[in-house]
Design a protein around this motif. Structure first.
Motif, PDB file in Angstrom:
ATOM      1  N   ARG A  45     -90.228  16.756  47.215  1.00 28.08           N
ATOM      2  CA  ARG A  45     -89.168  16.322  46.323  1.00 28.08           C
ATOM      3  C   ARG A  45     -87.992  17.285  46.396  1.00 28.08           C
ATOM      4  NH1 ARG A  45     -91.163  15.843  40.343  1.00 28.08           N
ATOM      5  NH2 ARG A  45     -91.263  18.105  40.677  1.00 28.08           N
ATOM      6  N   GLU A  46     -86.778  16.750  46.416  1.00 27.83           N
ATOM      7  CA  GLU A  46     -85.591  17.568  46.514  1.00 27.83           C
ATOM      8  C   GLU A  46     -84.557  17.164  45.478  1.00 27.83           C
ATOM      9  OE1 GLU A  46     -83.450  17.096  50.157  1.00 27.83           O
ATOM     10  OE2 GLU A  46     -83.529  14.905  50.099  1.00 27.83           O
ATOM     11  N   LEU A  47     -83.768  18.130  45.056  1.00 28.12           N
ATOM     12  CA  LEU A  47     -82.684  17.872  44.117  1.00 28.12           C
ATOM     13  C   LEU A  47     -81.553  17.153  44.829  1.00 28.12           C
ATOM     14  CD1 LEU A  47     -81.322  18.306  41.315  1.00 28.12           C
ATOM     15  CD2 LEU A  47     -80.434  20.457  42.238  1.00 28.12           C
ATOM     16  N   VAL A  48     -81.070  16.077  44.228  1.00 29.77           N
ATOM     17  CA  VAL A  48     -79.951  15.318  44.762  1.00 29.77           C
ATOM     18  C   VAL A  48     -78.661  15.674  44.039  1.00 29.77           C
ATOM     19  CG1 VAL A  48     -78.997  13.016  45.166  1.00 29.77           C
ATOM     20  CG2 VAL A  48     -81.455  13.425  45.448  1.00 29.77           C
ATOM     21  N   ALA A  49     -78.688  15.612  42.718  1.00 28.80           N
ATOM     22  CA  ALA A  49     -77.497  15.879  41.927  1.00 28.80           C
ATOM     23  C   ALA A  49     -77.894  16.296  40.524  1.00 28.80           C
ATOM     24  CB  ALA A  49     -76.583  14.651  41.867  1.00 28.80           C
ATOM     25  N   LEU A  50     -77.064  17.110  39.908  1.00 32.23           N
ATOM     26  CA  LEU A  50     -77.305  17.630  38.568  1.00 32.23           C
ATOM     27  C   LEU A  50     -76.009  17.585  37.775  1.00 32.23           C
ATOM     28  CD1 LEU A  50     -79.225  19.229  36.579  1.00 32.23           C
ATOM     29  CD2 LEU A  50     -78.245  21.293  37.585  1.00 32.23           C
ATOM     30  N   ILE A  51     -76.115  17.272  36.498  1.00 32.86           N
ATOM     31  CA  ILE A  51     -74.947  17.293  35.626  1.00 32.86           C
ATOM     32  C   ILE A  51     -75.331  17.930  34.303  1.00 32.86           C
ATOM     33  CG2 ILE A  51     -75.378  14.935  34.799  1.00 32.86           C
ATOM     34  CD1 ILE A  51     -72.273  14.643  34.628  1.00 32.86           C
ATOM     35  N   THR A  52     -74.511  18.864  33.844  1.00 34.69           N
ATOM     36  CA  THR A  52     -74.751  19.511  32.567  1.00 34.69           C
ATOM     37  C   THR A  52     -74.199  18.663  31.436  1.00 34.69           C
ATOM     38  OG1 THR A  52     -72.677  20.757  32.492  1.00 34.69           O
ATOM     39  CG2 THR A  52     -74.506  21.738  33.729  1.00 34.69           C
TER      40      THR A  52
END
Length: 116
Positions: A45-52
């Motif tokens: 599993r990999e991180l695609v996008a993150l938003i705070t």
């Protein structure tokens, strides 16, 4: 109980677009960071996008310029607009949310298939 529910996955042609949505239910207090991960068969599993919560974003290098993450804090919902999709984007996409320093939530995933 807090649950994350993803929607919007499906089959799309290379170069096409999809928009994923994830809504949090049963949340007493608003979540902080939200994001999208993905896992292809046989891969981690990999991180695609993150938003705070404040709207700051981070993207994996592989999707920069093609994907856009956004959120509606009032509805505890996060979106992922995916454009110029490639076959290598094929994966199960998982919604993720964090509250405070230690609380983490995961959705069950939605399948995105990019193929002709």
């Amino acid at each position: 109980q807090v649950q994350l529910v993803e929607s919007g996955g499906g089959l799309v042609l290379p170069g096409g677009s999809l928009r994923l949505s994830c809504s949090a239910s049963g949340v007493v207090f608003s979540v902080d960071d939200m994001g999208w991960y993905r896992q292809a068969p046989g891969k981690q599993r990999e991180l695609v996008a993150l938003i705070t919560r404040g709207g700051r974003t981070n993207y994996a290098d592989s999707v920069k310029g093609r994907f856009t993450i956004s959120r509606d804090n009032a509805e505890s919902t996060v979106y992922l607009q995916m454009n110029s999709l490639k076959p290598e984007d094929t994966a199960v996409y998982y919604c993720h949310a964090a509250r405070g320093l230690s609380i983490r939530y995961w959705g069950k995933g939605t399948l995105v298939t990019v193929s002709s």
